[in-house]
Design a protein around this motif. Structure first.
Motif, PDB file in Angstrom:
ATOM      1  N   SER A  98      26.892  59.322  36.459  1.00  0.00           N
ATOM      2  CA  SER A  98      26.073  58.232  36.995  1.00  0.00           C
ATOM      3  C   SER A  98      26.857  57.495  38.079  1.00  0.00           C
ATOM      4  CB  SER A  98      25.728  57.247  35.880  1.00  0.00           C
ATOM      5  OG  SER A  98      26.906  56.607  35.420  1.00  0.00           O
ATOM      6  N   PRO A  99      26.149  56.712  38.898  1.00  0.00           N
ATOM      7  CA  PRO A  99      26.860  55.873  39.875  1.00  0.00           C
ATOM      8  C   PRO A  99      27.811  54.889  39.188  1.00  0.00           C
ATOM      9  CG  PRO A  99      24.532  55.995  40.430  1.00  0.00           C
ATOM     10  CD  PRO A  99      24.705  56.636  39.084  1.00  0.00           C
ATOM     11  N   GLU A 100      27.467  54.440  38.004  1.00  0.00           N
ATOM     12  CA  GLU A 100      28.334  53.528  37.255  1.00  0.00           C
ATOM     13  C   GLU A 100      29.656  54.203  36.887  1.00  0.00           C
ATOM     14  OE1 GLU A 100      24.224  52.265  37.175  1.00  0.00           O
ATOM     15  OE2 GLU A 100      25.068  54.106  36.360  1.00  0.00           O
ATOM     16  N   GLU A 101      29.589  55.473  36.500  1.00  0.00           N
ATOM     17  CA  GLU A 101      30.811  56.206  36.173  1.00  0.00           C
ATOM     18  C   GLU A 101      31.673  56.394  37.422  1.00  0.00           C
ATOM     19  OE1 GLU A 101      32.289  60.255  33.923  1.00  0.00           O
ATOM     20  OE2 GLU A 101      30.516  60.381  35.199  1.00  0.00           O
ATOM     21  N   ALA A 102      31.050  56.663  38.565  1.00  0.00           N
ATOM     22  CA  ALA A 102      31.787  56.800  39.820  1.00  0.00           C
ATOM     23  C   ALA A 102      32.457  55.476  40.180  1.00  0.00           C
ATOM     24  CB  ALA A 102      30.864  57.265  40.942  1.00  0.00           C
ATOM     25  N   ASP A 103      31.738  54.359  39.997  1.00  0.00           N
ATOM     26  CA  ASP A 103      32.318  53.040  40.262  1.00  0.00           C
ATOM     27  C   ASP A 103      33.515  52.781  39.355  1.00  0.00           C
ATOM     28  OD1 ASP A 103      30.439  52.490  42.226  1.00  0.00           O
ATOM     29  OD2 ASP A 103      29.331  51.021  41.031  1.00  0.00           O
ATOM     30  N   GLU A 104      33.378  53.144  38.093  1.00  0.00           N
ATOM     31  CA  GLU A 104      34.461  52.940  37.127  1.00  0.00           C
ATOM     32  C   GLU A 104      35.707  53.719  37.535  1.00  0.00           C
ATOM     33  OE1 GLU A 104      35.420  53.951  32.445  1.00  0.00           O
ATOM     34  OE2 GLU A 104      33.336  53.772  33.073  1.00  0.00           O
ATOM     35  N   TRP A 105      35.538  54.995  37.918  1.00  0.00           N
ATOM     36  CA  TRP A 105      36.670  55.822  38.327  1.00  0.00           C
ATOM     37  C   TRP A 105      37.311  55.247  39.581  1.00  0.00           C
ATOM     38  CZ3 TRP A 105      38.370  58.433  42.555  1.00  0.00           C
ATOM     39  CH2 TRP A 105      39.452  59.301  42.350  1.00  0.00           C
ATOM     40  N   PHE A 106      36.480  54.891  40.575  1.00  0.00           N
ATOM     41  CA  PHE A 106      36.990  54.331  41.824  1.00  0.00           C
ATOM     42  C   PHE A 106      37.818  53.075  41.569  1.00  0.00           C
ATOM     43  CE2 PHE A 106      36.477  51.133  45.160  1.00  0.00           C
ATOM     44  CZ  PHE A 106      37.001  51.794  46.258  1.00  0.00           C
ATOM     45  N   LEU A 107      37.273  52.150  40.797  1.00  0.00           N
ATOM     46  CA  LEU A 107      37.957  50.886  40.554  1.00  0.00           C
ATOM     47  C   LEU A 107      39.272  51.106  39.803  1.00  0.00           C
ATOM     48  CD1 LEU A 107      37.638  47.903  41.150  1.00  0.00           C
ATOM     49  CD2 LEU A 107      36.571  47.638  38.916  1.00  0.00           C
ATOM     50  N   MET A 108      39.268  51.992  38.817  1.00  0.00           N
ATOM     51  CA  MET A 108      40.492  52.294  38.070  1.00  0.00           C
ATOM     52  C   MET A 108      41.557  52.862  39.012  1.00  0.00           C
ATOM     53  SD  MET A 108      42.310  55.145  36.668  1.00  0.00           S
ATOM     54  CE  MET A 108      41.070  56.376  36.891  1.00  0.00           C
ATOM     55  N   ARG A 109      41.167  53.781  39.875  1.00  0.00           N
ATOM     56  CA  ARG A 109      42.126  54.448  40.761  1.00  0.00           C
ATOM     57  C   ARG A 109      42.642  53.498  41.844  1.00  0.00           C
ATOM     58  NH1 ARG A 109      44.611  59.428  40.416  1.00  0.00           N
ATOM     59  NH2 ARG A 109      43.082  59.472  38.803  1.00  0.00           N
ATOM     60  N   ILE A 110      41.768  52.730  42.474  1.00  0.00           N
ATOM     61  CA  ILE A 110      42.225  51.849  43.552  1.00  0.00           C
ATOM     62  C   ILE A 110      43.065  50.693  42.996  1.00  0.00           C
ATOM     63  CG2 ILE A 110      40.171  50.380  43.691  1.00  0.00           C
ATOM     64  CD1 ILE A 110      40.497  50.478  46.785  1.00  0.00           C
ATOM     65  N   ARG A 111      42.723  50.226  41.818  1.00  0.00           N
ATOM     66  CA  ARG A 111      43.502  49.126  41.226  1.00  0.00           C
ATOM     67  C   ARG A 111      44.868  49.587  40.746  1.00  0.00           C
ATOM     68  NH1 ARG A 111      40.314  46.033  36.698  1.00  0.00           N
ATOM     69  NH2 ARG A 111      42.218  44.786  36.772  1.00  0.00           N
ATOM     70  N   HIS A 112      44.908  50.733  40.064  1.00  0.00           N
ATOM     71  CA  HIS A 112      46.125  51.158  39.370  1.00  0.00           C
ATOM     72  C   HIS A 112      46.863  52.311  40.036  1.00  0.00           C
ATOM     73  CE1 HIS A 112      44.868  48.398  36.296  1.00  0.00           C
ATOM     74  NE2 HIS A 112      43.717  49.025  36.190  1.00  0.00           N
ATOM     75  N   GLY A 113      46.253  52.949  41.040  1.00  0.00           N
ATOM     76  CA  GLY A 113      46.895  54.060  41.725  1.00  0.00           C
ATOM     77  C   GLY A 113      46.955  55.313  40.868  1.00  0.00           C
ATOM     78  N   ALA A 114      47.788  56.250  41.289  1.00  0.00           N
ATOM     79  CA  ALA A 114      47.946  57.514  40.565  1.00  0.00           C
ATOM     80  C   ALA A 114      49.413  57.909  40.571  1.00  0.00           C
ATOM     81  CB  ALA A 114      47.103  58.606  41.208  1.00  0.00           C
ATOM     82  N   VAL A 115      49.988  58.018  39.388  1.00  0.00           N
ATOM     83  CA  VAL A 115      51.358  58.479  39.225  1.00  0.00           C
ATOM     84  C   VAL A 115      51.304  59.687  38.294  1.00  0.00           C
ATOM     85  CG1 VAL A 115      53.681  57.919  38.402  1.00  0.00           C
ATOM     86  CG2 VAL A 115      52.288  56.159  39.528  1.00  0.00           C
ATOM     87  N   ILE A 116      51.814  60.804  38.772  1.00  0.00           N
ATOM     88  CA  ILE A 116      51.814  62.035  37.986  1.00  0.00           C
ATOM     89  C   ILE A 116      53.247  62.536  37.917  1.00  0.00           C
ATOM     90  CG2 ILE A 116      50.914  64.398  37.803  1.00  0.00           C
ATOM     91  CD1 ILE A 116      48.513  63.389  39.553  1.00  0.00           C
ATOM     92  N   ASP A 117      53.742  62.733  36.699  1.00  0.00           N
ATOM     93  CA  ASP A 117      55.120  63.183  36.483  1.00  0.00           C
ATOM     94  C   ASP A 117      56.123  62.302  37.232  1.00  0.00           C
ATOM     95  OD1 ASP A 117      54.273  65.291  34.855  1.00  0.00           O
ATOM     96  OD2 ASP A 117      54.049  66.650  36.567  1.00  0.00           O
ATOM     97  N   GLY A 118      55.862  61.001  37.242  1.00  0.00           N
ATOM     98  CA  GLY A 118      56.775  60.062  37.873  1.00  0.00           C
ATOM     99  C   GLY A 118      56.665  59.969  39.383  1.00  0.00           C
TER     100      GLY A 118
END
Length: 148
Positions: A98-118
């Motif tokens: 849903s668009p709500e799920e896309a919004d949730e993913w976007f907000l989580m990623r832009i707020r917290h970024g992405a760190v993988i294996d340090g």
């Protein structure tokens, strides 16, 4: 042997110059401020969904904010070169339930970024960009369609 050394030094200089020009091609990677004073202020509590969807002013602000802060990695006009996620997939109904799920993913990623294996693949923007700026960027992304 002296000629070989000169040739190798010339090649190394050319490679370094070429590499340096590509590093600088991304321009200033310092996050740029986004003026959202003309948008309704959203308060301290984070909205779960985009309150600016379809808002022409938010889209205009988001366009500028995206190009200043996101395009260097995610591509001009939200068209990824393949190294980073294609953010137009946020608009694809086959990617998210849903668009709500896309919004949730976007907000989580832009707020917290992405760190993988340090390793930092995307820096967190919370505390750098306001909630209004983040949702304005999402509003702009929503206008870009889906990847072909």
């Amino acid at each position: 042997m002296k000629n070989f050394s000169i040739i190798m030094r010339s090649m190394l200089t050319a490679i370094l110059a070429f590499s340096a020009s590509h590093v600088l091609a991304h321009g200033d990677v310092t996050p740029q401020a986004v003026d959202t004073s003309a948008l309704p202020q959203l308060g301290e509590e984070w909205k779960a969904t985009n309150p600016f969807t379809g808002n022409e002013l938010a889209i205009k602000i988001g366009d500028s904010a995206y190009n200043q802060n996101c395009a260097r990695c995610h591509g001009l006009e939200v068209i990824s070169g393949g190294i980073t996620p294609d953010l137009r997939k946020l608009n694809d109904e086959n990617e998210f339930f849903s668009p709500e799920e896309a919004d949730e993913w976007f907000l989580m990623r832009i707020r917290h970024g992405a760190v993988i294996d340090g390793r930092v693949y995307m820096p967190p923007f919370e505390g750098i960009l306001s909630q209004e700026a983040m949702w304005a960027i999402k509003s702009y992304i929503e206008t870009r369609g889906t990847p072909e």
